[in-house]
Scaffold this motif. Structure first.
Motif, PDB file in Angstrom:
ATOM      1  N   ARG A 100      41.722  39.628  44.360  1.00  0.00           N
ATOM      2  CA  ARG A 100      40.528  39.101  43.697  1.00  0.00           C
ATOM      3  C   ARG A 100      39.963  40.072  42.676  1.00  0.00           C
ATOM      4  NH1 ARG A 100      36.079  42.559  44.274  1.00  0.00           N
ATOM      5  NH2 ARG A 100      34.900  42.234  46.186  1.00  0.00           N
ATOM      6  N   THR A 101      40.180  41.391  42.886  1.00  0.00           N
ATOM      7  CA  THR A 101      39.704  42.362  41.901  1.00  0.00           C
ATOM      8  C   THR A 101      40.576  42.312  40.650  1.00  0.00           C
ATOM      9  OG1 THR A 101      38.931  43.770  43.713  1.00  0.00           O
ATOM     10  CG2 THR A 101      39.043  44.763  41.535  1.00  0.00           C
ATOM     11  N   GLY A 102      41.884  42.213  40.850  1.00  0.00           N
ATOM     12  CA  GLY A 102      42.763  42.013  39.707  1.00  0.00           C
ATOM     13  C   GLY A 102      42.443  40.723  38.989  1.00  0.00           C
ATOM     14  N   GLN A 152      45.805  44.693  39.047  1.00  0.00           N
ATOM     15  CA  GLN A 152      45.175  44.704  37.726  1.00  0.00           C
ATOM     16  C   GLN A 152      46.242  44.523  36.646  1.00  0.00           C
ATOM     17  OE1 GLN A 152      41.855  44.978  36.887  1.00  0.00           O
ATOM     18  NE2 GLN A 152      41.317  44.925  39.061  1.00  0.00           N
ATOM     19  N   LEU A 153      47.327  45.229  36.802  1.00  0.00           N
ATOM     20  CA  LEU A 153      48.429  45.131  35.849  1.00  0.00           C
ATOM     21  C   LEU A 153      49.024  43.726  35.845  1.00  0.00           C
ATOM     22  CD1 LEU A 153      50.481  46.323  33.878  1.00  0.00           C
ATOM     23  CD2 LEU A 153      51.737  47.239  35.852  1.00  0.00           C
ATOM     24  N   GLU A 154      49.267  43.180  37.029  1.00  0.00           N
ATOM     25  CA  GLU A 154      49.845  41.838  37.101  1.00  0.00           C
ATOM     26  C   GLU A 154      48.922  40.799  36.465  1.00  0.00           C
ATOM     27  OE1 GLU A 154      51.738  38.587  40.221  1.00  0.00           O
ATOM     28  OE2 GLU A 154      50.981  40.489  41.000  1.00  0.00           O
ATOM     29  N   ALA A 155      47.616  40.920  36.716  1.00  0.00           N
ATOM     30  CA  ALA A 155      46.670  39.954  36.146  1.00  0.00           C
ATOM     31  C   ALA A 155      46.688  40.010  34.624  1.00  0.00           C
ATOM     32  CB  ALA A 155      45.264  40.230  36.671  1.00  0.00           C
ATOM     33  N   ASP A 201      46.919  31.672  41.149  1.00  0.00           N
ATOM     34  CA  ASP A 201      46.030  31.049  42.133  1.00  0.00           C
ATOM     35  C   ASP A 201      44.744  31.853  42.271  1.00  0.00           C
ATOM     36  OD1 ASP A 201      47.870  29.028  42.809  1.00  0.00           O
ATOM     37  OD2 ASP A 201      48.771  30.234  44.406  1.00  0.00           O
ATOM     38  N   SER A 202      44.897  33.169  42.320  1.00  0.00           N
ATOM     39  CA  SER A 202      43.743  34.043  42.507  1.00  0.00           C
ATOM     40  C   SER A 202      42.813  34.006  41.296  1.00  0.00           C
ATOM     41  CB  SER A 202      44.214  35.480  42.765  1.00  0.00           C
ATOM     42  OG  SER A 202      43.134  36.296  43.156  1.00  0.00           O
ATOM     43  N   ILE A 203      43.370  33.999  40.100  1.00  0.00           N
ATOM     44  CA  ILE A 203      42.557  33.954  38.883  1.00  0.00           C
ATOM     45  C   ILE A 203      41.740  32.670  38.830  1.00  0.00           C
ATOM     46  CG2 ILE A 203      42.678  33.746  36.360  1.00  0.00           C
ATOM     47  CD1 ILE A 203      45.089  35.732  36.515  1.00  0.00           C
ATOM     48  N   GLU A 204      42.371  31.552  39.133  1.00  0.00           N
ATOM     49  CA  GLU A 204      41.641  30.283  39.104  1.00  0.00           C
ATOM     50  C   GLU A 204      40.582  30.243  40.209  1.00  0.00           C
ATOM     51  OE1 GLU A 204      41.860  28.274  36.568  1.00  0.00           O
ATOM     52  OE2 GLU A 204      43.364  29.674  35.793  1.00  0.00           O
ATOM     53  N   GLY A 205      40.887  30.842  41.362  1.00  0.00           N
ATOM     54  CA  GLY A 205      39.910  30.914  42.440  1.00  0.00           C
ATOM     55  C   GLY A 205      38.704  31.762  42.066  1.00  0.00           C
ATOM     56  N   VAL A 206      38.959  32.879  41.398  1.00  0.00           N
ATOM     57  CA  VAL A 206      37.861  33.754  40.983  1.00  0.00           C
ATOM     58  C   VAL A 206      36.998  33.086  39.909  1.00  0.00           C
ATOM     59  CG1 VAL A 206      37.382  35.894  39.705  1.00  0.00           C
ATOM     60  CG2 VAL A 206      38.862  35.935  41.709  1.00  0.00           C
ATOM     61  N   LYS A 207      37.603  32.326  39.022  1.00  0.00           N
ATOM     62  CA  LYS A 207      36.803  31.553  38.057  1.00  0.00           C
ATOM     63  C   LYS A 207      35.867  30.594  38.794  1.00  0.00           C
ATOM     64  CE  LYS A 207      40.139  31.477  34.222  1.00  0.00           C
ATOM     65  NZ  LYS A 207      41.019  30.602  33.409  1.00  0.00           N
ATOM     66  N   ILE A 252      35.888  32.663  48.206  1.00  0.00           N
ATOM     67  CA  ILE A 252      36.706  31.604  47.618  1.00  0.00           C
ATOM     68  C   ILE A 252      38.184  31.974  47.667  1.00  0.00           C
ATOM     69  CG2 ILE A 252      37.174  30.290  45.526  1.00  0.00           C
ATOM     70  CD1 ILE A 252      34.583  29.553  47.026  1.00  0.00           C
ATOM     71  N   THR A 253      38.499  33.235  47.417  1.00  0.00           N
ATOM     72  CA  THR A 253      39.896  33.665  47.514  1.00  0.00           C
ATOM     73  C   THR A 253      40.415  33.466  48.931  1.00  0.00           C
ATOM     74  OG1 THR A 253      39.550  35.312  45.762  1.00  0.00           O
ATOM     75  CG2 THR A 253      41.498  35.587  47.160  1.00  0.00           C
TER      76      THR A 253
END
Length: 328
Positions: A110-112, A142-145, A17-23, A309-310
């Protein structure tokens, strides 16, 4: 107003969810649809810290946010977050406060996710090994992302304190066991980056933390930790070997990140070497990876649109699922 703790957020919001939000945030930023003043900084040199404020506003969404985040790297030695923060989400129509949430966790997410978005868009598809340098407050996400966007067999983790590195690797092996990735603590950064397809550095170091000459062809590197002009965790050699260099915001990076400012100043690179912002890639304005041999670098310092956005997506999900505490 809705109060949201880390546990509340965890119940409804994933790394994907966070990755798509950051995009989405990067796209809005590159489209010029977000108002994002450069973040305010107050140094606290006595404790090697910095007080930061990060506002953002998106008129089309009628939403605004303010994040207060303080970077205190020595907190890791006390078992405290290195970036304690609070995020306030505001209604863009009335100016009323909609939510206060755990900004420390929002920042970690959001940083990850910035690294995750960069790897998702830029890394070669067939990645097997990762490297993570730094085990502070931002490291876990960061690791999880990294392993969310690529199915890695193993990630090598390095920190200057090996006992802390081992403890981190063991904890992450348990917390992220569903990904089936082996998390291994190593004693040198060279062990970590050798043969790594994905590399993340997330440290406050003022000298390079890895040898850019041993990074293999095809690697994608995300440098996260440097946020002040004197900080330089990235070996500038990697910039001379990279075919493309991307940013979350070139203006934000050039306002504060020693990773880029120092090699620019000494002539190692020029602005002609810059490829552009990740949002421009999402919009199709610039090219991405063109072959599996390219070394690609992504440098991020964080922009307020990411937090906005996050936080909005977290709030929307929390309302949908009925989590959090209403404070009237």
């Amino acid at each position: 107003m809705l109060l949201l703790s880390k546990n509340d957020i965890d119940k409804v919001f994933t790394m994907r969810d966070s990755i798509e939000g950051v995009k989405e945030a990067f796209k809005l930023f590159s489209e010029g649809k977000s108002e994002v003043p450069l973040r305010g900084q107050i140094p606290a040199p006595k404790h090697s810290g910095t007080f930061l404020s990060m506002p953002a506003y998106v008129e089309d969404l009628d939403i605004a946010s303010l994040k207060l985040v303080n970077i205190f790297p020595k907190n890791i030695d006390m078992g405290k977050p290195s970036a304690p923060a609070t995020v306030v989400l505001m209604d863009g129509t009335t100016g009323e406060f909609k939510s206060i949430m755990d900004g420390t966790y929002v920042t970690q997410l959001r940083t990850g996710a910035a690294s995750g978005a960069a790897f998702d868009l830029l890394a070669k598809k067939d990645c097997k090994k990762g490297a993570l340098i730094g085990t502070g407050g931002q490291a876990a996400k960061q690791l999880e992302a990294m392993i969310e966007v690529r199915c890695l067999d193993e990630v090598m983790v390095y920190d200057i304190n090996f006992d802390r590195t081992k403890a981190f690797a063991e904890r992450m092996q348990e917390e992220l066991k569903s990904y089936n990735t082996k998390i291994t603590a190593v004693k040198t950064s060279g062990e970590a980056v050798t043969d790594a397809d994905l590399i993340i550095t997330v440290t406050p170091s003022e000298k390079p933390v890895f040898d850019g000459g041993i990074v293999k062809k095809g690697a994608t590197v995300s440098c996260v930790g440097s946020y002040q002009p004197q900080m330089q965790e990235m070996d500038p050699v990697i910039l001379t070997r990279a075919t493309k260099i991307y940013f979350d915001s070139v203006d934000a990076v050039l306002s504060e990140a020693g990773d880029i400012l120092i090699p620019l100043d000494n002539g190692t690179i020029t602005k002609d070497d810059f490829t552009g912002d990740l949002g421009d890639l999402i919009l199709g304005k610039i090219t991405g990876r063109e072959n599996d041999d390219e070394i690609i670098v992504f440098k991020t310092v964080g922009i307020g649109t990411q937090d906005l956005i996050t936080a909005k997506h977290i709030y929307d999900k929390a309302v949908t699922y009925g989590v959090g505490i209403e404070w009237n």
